[in-house]
Design a protein around this motif. Sequence first.
Motif, PDB file in Angstrom:
ATOM      1  N   SER A 335       0.872  -1.178   0.000  1.00 52.82           N
ATOM      2  CA  SER A 335       0.000   0.000   0.000  1.00 52.82           C
ATOM      3  C   SER A 335       0.897   1.211   0.000  1.00 52.82           C
ATOM      4  N   SER A 336       0.697   2.084  -0.957  1.00 52.17           N
ATOM      5  CA  SER A 336       1.527   3.273  -0.960  1.00 52.17           C
ATOM      6  C   SER A 336       0.804   4.403  -1.652  1.00 52.17           C
ATOM      7  N   VAL A 337       1.267   5.617  -1.376  1.00 50.59           N
ATOM      8  CA  VAL A 337       0.724   6.801  -2.012  1.00 50.59           C
ATOM      9  C   VAL A 337       0.824   6.667  -3.527  1.00 50.59           C
ATOM     10  N   MET A 338       1.931   6.105  -3.987  1.00 52.65           N
ATOM     11  CA  MET A 338       2.159   5.965  -5.411  1.00 52.65           C
ATOM     12  C   MET A 338       1.090   5.079  -6.038  1.00 52.65           C
ATOM     13  N   THR A 339       0.817   3.949  -5.393  1.00 54.30           N
ATOM     14  CA  THR A 339      -0.197   3.031  -5.917  1.00 54.30           C
ATOM     15  C   THR A 339      -1.530   3.750  -6.088  1.00 54.30           C
ATOM     16  N   ALA A 340      -1.992   4.362  -4.978  1.00 54.22           N
ATOM     17  CA  ALA A 340      -3.298   5.023  -5.026  1.00 54.22           C
ATOM     18  C   ALA A 340      -3.281   6.149  -6.048  1.00 54.22           C
ATOM     19  N   GLY A 341      -2.186   6.914  -6.066  1.00 56.21           N
ATOM     20  CA  GLY A 341      -2.107   8.056  -6.970  1.00 56.21           C
ATOM     21  C   GLY A 341      -2.168   7.620  -8.428  1.00 56.21           C
ATOM     22  N   LEU A 342      -1.408   6.588  -8.764  1.00 53.57           N
ATOM     23  CA  LEU A 342      -1.392   6.127 -10.162  1.00 53.57           C
ATOM     24  C   LEU A 342      -2.765   5.633 -10.594  1.00 53.57           C
ATOM     25  N   VAL A 412      -8.169   4.954  -2.209  1.00 54.37           N
ATOM     26  CA  VAL A 412      -7.165   5.246  -1.185  1.00 54.37           C
ATOM     27  C   VAL A 412      -7.145   4.143  -0.130  1.00 54.37           C
ATOM     28  N   VAL A 413      -8.333   3.748   0.321  1.00 55.76           N
ATOM     29  CA  VAL A 413      -8.366   2.700   1.346  1.00 55.76           C
ATOM     30  C   VAL A 413      -7.630   1.472   0.842  1.00 55.76           C
ATOM     31  N   MET A 414      -7.922   1.076  -0.402  1.00 58.26           N
ATOM     32  CA  MET A 414      -7.365  -0.169  -0.899  1.00 58.26           C
ATOM     33  C   MET A 414      -5.949  -0.008  -1.436  1.00 58.26           C
ATOM     34  N   GLY A 415      -5.623   1.203  -1.897  1.00 61.07           N
ATOM     35  CA  GLY A 415      -4.306   1.368  -2.493  1.00 61.07           C
ATOM     36  C   GLY A 415      -3.272   1.952  -1.556  1.00 61.07           C
ATOM     37  N   ALA A 416      -3.696   2.899  -0.710  1.00 59.58           N
ATOM     38  CA  ALA A 416      -2.707   3.609   0.098  1.00 59.58           C
ATOM     39  C   ALA A 416      -2.768   3.224   1.558  1.00 59.58           C
ATOM     40  N   GLY A 417      -3.772   2.467   1.953  1.00 61.46           N
ATOM     41  CA  GLY A 417      -3.855   2.043   3.332  1.00 61.46           C
ATOM     42  C   GLY A 417      -4.590   3.046   4.194  1.00 61.46           C
ATOM     43  N   ALA A 418      -4.526   2.852   5.502  1.00 66.79           N
ATOM     44  CA  ALA A 418      -5.293   3.686   6.411  1.00 66.79           C
ATOM     45  C   ALA A 418      -4.423   4.280   7.507  1.00 66.79           C
ATOM     46  N   ALA A 419      -3.109   4.253   7.306  1.00 64.56           N
ATOM     47  CA  ALA A 419      -2.219   4.774   8.338  1.00 64.56           C
ATOM     48  C   ALA A 419      -1.913   6.238   8.068  1.00 64.56           C
ATOM     49  N   ALA A 420      -2.248   7.095   9.024  1.00 62.35           N
ATOM     50  CA  ALA A 420      -1.982   8.523   8.855  1.00 62.35           C
ATOM     51  C   ALA A 420      -0.509   8.785   9.128  1.00 62.35           C
ATOM     52  N   LYS A 421       0.155   9.350   8.128  1.00 66.82           N
ATOM     53  CA  LYS A 421       1.585   9.541   8.278  1.00 66.82           C
ATOM     54  C   LYS A 421       2.006  10.789   7.533  1.00 66.82           C
TER      55      LYS A 421
END
Lengths: 485, 264
Positions: A335-342, A412-421
Amino acid sequence: MSIGLLLLIILGLGLAGWLVGRQRAVASVAGDIRKLHSLPGYYGHTVFLMTTVPAFLLMIAWTLAQPVVIESRIADMIATSDIPEGSSRGLVMADVRRIADGLDAVVARGEGDATLAAVGVEGADIRARLAEAGVAVGGEVKPSVLAAALEYRALSGTALTALAAVALILALAGLGWSISRIQGEYRARNATEAFVMWLLIGCSLIAVLTTVGIIASLVFETAHFFRLYPAADFFFSATWNPKFGGGSSLGIWPLVWGTLYVSAISLVVAVPVGLMSAIYLAEYASKRTRSWVKPAIEILAGIPTIVYGLFALITVGPLLRDWFAQPLGLGSSSSSVMTAGLVMGIMVIPFVSSLSDDIINAVPQSLRDGSLGLGATSSETVRQVVLPAALPGIVGAVLLAASRAIGETMIVVMGAGAAAKLSLNPFEAMTTVTVKIVSQLTGDTEFASPETLVAFALGLTLFTLTLGLNILALYIVRKYREQYE
Amino acid sequence: MKDLVMETRVDVQTVKIEARKAQVFYGTNHAIKDVDVDILDKTVTAFIGPSGCGKSTFLRCLNRMNDTIASCRVEGKITLEGEDIYDPRVDPVQLRAKIGMVFQKPNPFPKSIYDNVAYGPKIHGLTRNKAELDQVVESCLRKAALWNEVKDRLHAPGTGLSGGQQQRLCIARAIATSPEVLLMDEPCSALDPIATAQVEELIDELRSQFSVVIVTHSMQQAARVSQKTAFFHLGNLVEFGETSQIFTNPRDPRTESYITGRIG
Ligand SMILES: Nc1ncnc2c1ncn2[C@@H]1O[C@H](COP(=O)(O)OP(=O)(O)OP(=O)(O)O)[C@@H](O)[C@H]1O
Ligand SMILES: [Mg+2]
């Protein structure tokens, strides 16, 4: 008399009024319609509108006000002692309404009003009877509550009759008055026009008022939240760590950062790809190619976001992890910002391309001819003449895509996860405002603790974000217009 | 020196553009039929004829602007200095840089007045520096009789000018690329008499460098500015010859009735 029947009667009156009005207008000039100020139909319109519209408005206002008025009338039938512990007057009133509806159902089953009277006396078996009619009532029905319900029913019935009477009188009055005004010189066309204007104003008011209402409720609940949780912590803390049960820290920055980061990546994907495919479609593609490529791209917009989410979770995430994140030593999370963003970028491509394509097509051909006639190539023409002319619209398209990206949750839930960072590494899991609104509100919670109320503050933040984006876009467009128009 | 003078004199007679049996179709509509025209170098040629007879269509064939209309098909042979311009090896972009065009409707770009005129020189790299570009812009605006009206607002948008000013801006824009042939489609239809006189003066001046083709609905204008006149009617070239001959002694009865105002 039921509301539906009443509506039909009033409509019928209106239609009859239309015919009579038209007839009367024609008669007033002895059949020579050239002497009328307006076409005969317009006289009919004025009568129809005067008959139906005030009556309909009255019915709308009445049905909105009726429950409130009736409840205040029967509220004192229930003594404070009748309200069970841990409950409130509001809940008991809800019971009253339910039982009243139940009684309606009982009557509808053909048991007649006589049984109802009997029920009123021997309150004991009321639950059974209601259950038979398909209405479940929890707990013992107190006599006072039953009495209130009976009274509620009675009052509702009276109110409906009263409404019917008043509405019919109003309709008839409107009918009579408007017919009496009709004569050759009456400017029915202008009157209809004025009415249409008010109708349009009314509709735009509904939109504006709804917006105002939504913002007001957001602001109100946010204020409530800030009474329970210090605003300074919300705005300046860099950790997001809600704990149900107190002691949570609710700093917004990790969420805002995640939102902006994901949206930015998705726009970096969507804007160039979308814009260039729009240019290809509008400027280079033949009519035939365009007729199948454009719908094909638009299909992307029709795919449910959950499917994109799956795609992110199962394909893109692991792919990025195995080929980029791990070899580069940037992390091991799929899960990463990149995944969700793409993935989100792919989702919003059609928003950019489809709108931009329409806008580019709307640029007059004469401008292209002018440029080509000076010996410019197609791409020079596009860059220097077509795109600048289409820019305001393209900014609008990009903005729509941005709002779409900012508001997206599932991917976002599925691609970037749910951890606030708060992190710069695009291969780390992060999360966004929308995801946190959902996760704060799932489960059976009451709107009393800061952990749930924070959702409103987050919503307001999101709203401010998109509003800011809109203002920025308006500014860009205005600046550009000043230069070129 | 003597040689040079000789050469220019020969030049006057050279054929710049030659059209033979040119046909244009819009879908099934046969808009231009069998047109043979010679456009001479350093000469003004006027196209006259009633509305809808195909003057603009034929003009647009000469620099392949009809390529942008999907339904349009051109047949026959049109050559520029002996080279077939519809040959697949010819680059229409290059061709249009050589054959400039002013359109029937003014179409300034949504850019500043300055950028409108500088557009051609910039894309073709005709100037070496800003000062030179400024000079080109000024001289073109002067030639198009617009300089005095816009010199204080060169950076105002070109679309903010009046219709007639826009048309002159388009003329300035077209001559800024220094084409060899300039095609002008009714350049004066939106201009007042003074600006018209200025544009006519410009056309006369341009004749020393380019060959000019002008479409016009004004017989007087055709007579004033052109040396050659072509009269079109219903897609046919009815008569083509010396302007003086066409206007004083037309051979075809249709030409005569048109210039005396009986058809049109
Ligand atoms: N883009 C087009 N598509 C289809 N037909 C066209 C197109 N442009 C022109 N035509 C047709 O070609 C014929 C000639 O038109 P053209 O514009 O060349 O006339 P014109 O002589 O320039 O007229 P005017 O003096 O009114 O400008 C007309 O019948 C017109 O309907
Ligand atoms: Mg024309």
